[in-house]
Design a protein around this motif. Structure first.
Motif, PDB file in Angstrom:
ATOM      1  N   THR A  68       0.864  -1.176   0.000  1.00 41.35           N
ATOM      2  CA  THR A  68       0.000   0.000   0.000  1.00 41.35           C
ATOM      3  C   THR A  68       0.904   1.231   0.000  1.00 41.35           C
ATOM      4  OG1 THR A  68      -0.063   0.170   2.403  1.00 41.35           O
ATOM      5  CG2 THR A  68      -1.757  -1.200   1.385  1.00 41.35           C
ATOM      6  N   PRO A  69       0.370   2.379  -0.378  1.00 37.60           N
ATOM      7  CA  PRO A  69       1.202   3.595  -0.327  1.00 37.60           C
ATOM      8  C   PRO A  69       1.666   3.927   1.097  1.00 37.60           C
ATOM      9  CG  PRO A  69      -0.725   3.976  -1.697  1.00 37.60           C
ATOM     10  CD  PRO A  69      -0.904   2.630  -1.070  1.00 37.60           C
ATOM     11  N   LEU A  70       0.811   3.632   2.104  1.00 39.78           N
ATOM     12  CA  LEU A  70       1.188   3.901   3.491  1.00 39.78           C
ATOM     13  C   LEU A  70       2.370   3.030   3.917  1.00 39.78           C
ATOM     14  CD1 LEU A  70       0.640   5.351   6.164  1.00 39.78           C
ATOM     15  CD2 LEU A  70      -0.926   3.482   6.737  1.00 39.78           C
ATOM     16  N   SER A  71       2.348   1.756   3.527  1.00 45.98           N
ATOM     17  CA  SER A  71       3.462   0.883   3.909  1.00 45.98           C
ATOM     18  C   SER A  71       4.750   1.297   3.207  1.00 45.98           C
ATOM     19  CB  SER A  71       3.129  -0.579   3.601  1.00 45.98           C
ATOM     20  OG  SER A  71       3.072  -0.800   2.213  1.00 45.98           O
ATOM     21  N   THR A  72       4.647   1.786   1.997  1.00 44.90           N
ATOM     22  CA  THR A  72       5.839   2.251   1.278  1.00 44.90           C
ATOM     23  C   THR A  72       6.428   3.491   1.948  1.00 44.90           C
ATOM     24  OG1 THR A  72       4.919   1.402  -0.773  1.00 44.90           O
ATOM     25  CG2 THR A  72       6.723   2.964  -0.969  1.00 44.90           C
ATOM     26  N   VAL A  73       5.545   4.423   2.326  1.00 45.39           N
ATOM     27  CA  VAL A  73       6.018   5.648   2.984  1.00 45.39           C
ATOM     28  C   VAL A  73       6.616   5.322   4.344  1.00 45.39           C
ATOM     29  CG1 VAL A  73       5.254   7.823   4.019  1.00 45.39           C
ATOM     30  CG2 VAL A  73       4.448   7.174   1.757  1.00 45.39           C
ATOM     31  N   LEU A  74       5.927   4.485   5.137  1.00 49.66           N
ATOM     32  CA  LEU A  74       6.452   4.133   6.456  1.00 49.66           C
ATOM     33  C   LEU A  74       7.754   3.347   6.344  1.00 49.66           C
ATOM     34  CD1 LEU A  74       3.202   3.209   8.409  1.00 49.66           C
ATOM     35  CD2 LEU A  74       4.582   5.276   8.594  1.00 49.66           C
ATOM     36  N   GLY A  75       7.856   2.478   5.356  1.00 52.14           N
ATOM     37  CA  GLY A  75       9.102   1.743   5.141  1.00 52.14           C
ATOM     38  C   GLY A  75      10.242   2.662   4.762  1.00 52.14           C
ATOM     39  N   THR A  76       9.961   3.653   3.940  1.00 52.44           N
ATOM     40  CA  THR A  76      10.993   4.618   3.550  1.00 52.44           C
ATOM     41  C   THR A  76      11.433   5.456   4.745  1.00 52.44           C
ATOM     42  OG1 THR A  76      10.011   4.701   1.355  1.00 52.44           O
ATOM     43  CG2 THR A  76      11.523   6.474   1.941  1.00 52.44           C
ATOM     44  N   ILE A  77      10.469   5.873   5.560  1.00 49.11           N
ATOM     45  CA  ILE A  77      10.814   6.626   6.770  1.00 49.11           C
ATOM     46  C   ILE A  77      11.644   5.764   7.714  1.00 49.11           C
ATOM     47  CG2 ILE A  77       9.830   7.677   8.858  1.00 49.11           C
ATOM     48  CD1 ILE A  77       7.511   8.654   7.094  1.00 49.11           C
ATOM     49  N   ALA A  78      11.288   4.484   7.814  1.00 45.12           N
ATOM     50  CA  ALA A  78      12.044   3.574   8.687  1.00 45.12           C
ATOM     51  C   ALA A  78      13.476   3.399   8.183  1.00 45.12           C
ATOM     52  CB  ALA A  78      11.338   2.229   8.780  1.00 45.12           C
ATOM     53  N   VAL A  79      13.652   3.333   6.868  1.00 45.39           N
ATOM     54  CA  VAL A  79      15.008   3.226   6.308  1.00 45.39           C
ATOM     55  C   VAL A  79      15.809   4.468   6.667  1.00 45.39           C
ATOM     56  CG1 VAL A  79      16.337   3.186   4.166  1.00 45.39           C
ATOM     57  CG2 VAL A  79      14.391   1.677   4.423  1.00 45.39           C
ATOM     58  N   ALA A  80      15.197   5.638   6.492  1.00 43.41           N
ATOM     59  CA  ALA A  80      15.915   6.888   6.790  1.00 43.41           C
ATOM     60  C   ALA A  80      16.275   6.986   8.274  1.00 43.41           C
ATOM     61  CB  ALA A  80      15.063   8.087   6.362  1.00 43.41           C
ATOM     62  N   CYS A  81      15.322   6.679   9.151  1.00 41.05           N
ATOM     63  CA  CYS A  81      15.588   6.776  10.594  1.00 41.05           C
ATOM     64  C   CYS A  81      16.652   5.767  11.030  1.00 41.05           C
ATOM     65  CB  CYS A  81      14.301   6.553  11.384  1.00 41.05           C
ATOM     66  SG  CYS A  81      13.125   7.893  11.241  1.00 41.05           S
ATOM     67  N   SER A  82      16.601   4.569  10.492  1.00 38.45           N
ATOM     68  CA  SER A  82      17.598   3.560  10.862  1.00 38.45           C
ATOM     69  C   SER A  82      18.984   3.968  10.380  1.00 38.45           C
ATOM     70  CB  SER A  82      17.227   2.205  10.264  1.00 38.45           C
ATOM     71  OG  SER A  82      16.021   1.762  10.795  1.00 38.45           O
ATOM     72  N   MET A  83      19.068   4.518   9.183  1.00 40.03           N
ATOM     73  CA  MET A  83      20.377   4.936   8.671  1.00 40.03           C
ATOM     74  C   MET A  83      20.930   6.110   9.481  1.00 40.03           C
ATOM     75  SD  MET A  83      21.295   2.793   6.524  1.00 40.03           S
ATOM     76  CE  MET A  83      22.781   3.608   6.059  1.00 40.03           C
ATOM     77  N   ILE A  84      20.057   7.025   9.892  1.00 40.17           N
ATOM     78  CA  ILE A  84      20.507   8.133  10.747  1.00 40.17           C
ATOM     79  C   ILE A  84      21.047   7.586  12.062  1.00 40.17           C
ATOM     80  CG2 ILE A  84      19.673  10.080  12.129  1.00 40.17           C
ATOM     81  CD1 ILE A  84      17.800  10.738   9.762  1.00 40.17           C
ATOM     82  N   ASN A  85      20.360   6.590  12.624  1.00 40.53           N
ATOM     83  CA  ASN A  85      20.806   5.974  13.881  1.00 40.53           C
ATOM     84  C   ASN A  85      22.146   5.273  13.702  1.00 40.53           C
ATOM     85  OD1 ASN A  85      20.717   5.173  16.522  1.00 40.53           O
ATOM     86  ND2 ASN A  85      19.520   3.359  16.092  1.00 40.53           N
ATOM     87  N   ILE A  86      22.326   4.559  12.615  1.00 35.42           N
ATOM     88  CA  ILE A  86      23.580   3.841  12.379  1.00 35.42           C
ATOM     89  C   ILE A  86      24.736   4.816  12.192  1.00 35.42           C
ATOM     90  CG2 ILE A  86      24.803   2.397  10.705  1.00 35.42           C
ATOM     91  CD1 ILE A  86      22.173   0.885  10.322  1.00 35.42           C
ATOM     92  N   VAL A  87      24.556   5.795  11.324  1.00 36.21           N
ATOM     93  CA  VAL A  87      25.643   6.750  11.048  1.00 36.21           C
ATOM     94  C   VAL A  87      25.966   7.562  12.303  1.00 36.21           C
ATOM     95  CG1 VAL A  87      26.263   8.794   9.708  1.00 36.21           C
ATOM     96  CG2 VAL A  87      25.163   6.866   8.588  1.00 36.21           C
ATOM     97  N   GLY A  88      24.947   8.005  13.014  1.00 37.94           N
ATOM     98  CA  GLY A  88      25.185   8.749  14.253  1.00 37.94           C
ATOM     99  C   GLY A  88      25.896   7.917  15.298  1.00 37.94           C
ATOM    100  N   GLY A  89      25.508   6.646  15.408  1.00 38.54           N
ATOM    101  CA  GLY A  89      26.157   5.752  16.365  1.00 38.54           C
ATOM    102  C   GLY A  89      27.624   5.546  16.040  1.00 38.54           C
ATOM    103  N   TYR A  90      27.933   5.347  14.757  1.00 41.14           N
ATOM    104  CA  TYR A  90      29.333   5.167  14.377  1.00 41.14           C
ATOM    105  C   TYR A  90      30.139   6.442  14.604  1.00 41.14           C
ATOM    106  CZ  TYR A  90      28.840   0.522  12.478  1.00 41.14           C
ATOM    107  OH  TYR A  90      28.628  -0.813  12.351  1.00 41.14           O
ATOM    108  N   LEU A  91      29.562   7.586  14.309  1.00 37.68           N
ATOM    109  CA  LEU A  91      30.286   8.840  14.516  1.00 37.68           C
ATOM    110  C   LEU A  91      30.565   9.085  15.994  1.00 37.68           C
ATOM    111  CD1 LEU A  91      28.556  11.205  11.935  1.00 37.68           C
ATOM    112  CD2 LEU A  91      30.841  10.215  11.810  1.00 37.68           C
ATOM    113  N   ILE A  92      29.597   8.812  16.837  1.00 39.92           N
ATOM    114  CA  ILE A  92      29.795   9.008  18.273  1.00 39.92           C
ATOM    115  C   ILE A  92      30.788   7.992  18.821  1.00 39.92           C
ATOM    116  CG2 ILE A  92      28.641   8.834  20.511  1.00 39.92           C
ATOM    117  CD1 ILE A  92      26.216  10.130  19.183  1.00 39.92           C
TER     118      ILE A  92
END
Length: 98
Positions: free
Chosen positions: A58-82
């Motif tokens: 569904t369009p909602l699952s695609t949008v939520l999945g994309t947001i989840a990808v972005a948030c997870s990548m921010i968490n990973i990159v931030g964790g490695y930088l810290i």
């Protein structure tokens, strides 16, 4: 709103509160190992969210999945930088800093 979506939102809100309380009560000495563990968990979340976003059910699952990808990548990159910054603090002062 479907029952499945309500259950998913309920689990998400409950997991958010539990995660916040767990992280808030961790000793500062354990933050670096905990951050490494959360990076590993975020890597699993990235794989899951890519699968959800790529499924395009569904369009909602695609949008939520994309947001989840972005948030997870921010968490990973931030964790490695810290983690990198904290490890630099333990280097001897005579060595060249990069």
């Amino acid at each position: 709103m479907s029952l499945e979506l309500e259950q998913g939102l309920y689990v998400f809100v409950l997991a958010t509160f539990v995660g916040f309380e767990v992280i808030r009560r961790v000793s500062p000495l354990l933050h670096t190992p905990l951050m490494s563990l959360t990076n590993a968990i975020s890597a699993i979340a990235v794989v899951g969210s890519i699968l959800v976003a790529g499924e395009q059910k569904t369009p909602l699952s695609t949008v939520l999945g994309t947001i989840a990808v972005a948030c997870s990548m921010i968490n990973i990159v931030g964790g490695y930088l810290i983690t990198y910054r904290m490890l630099r603090m333990f280097r001897k002062s005579g060595r060249e800093k990069t």
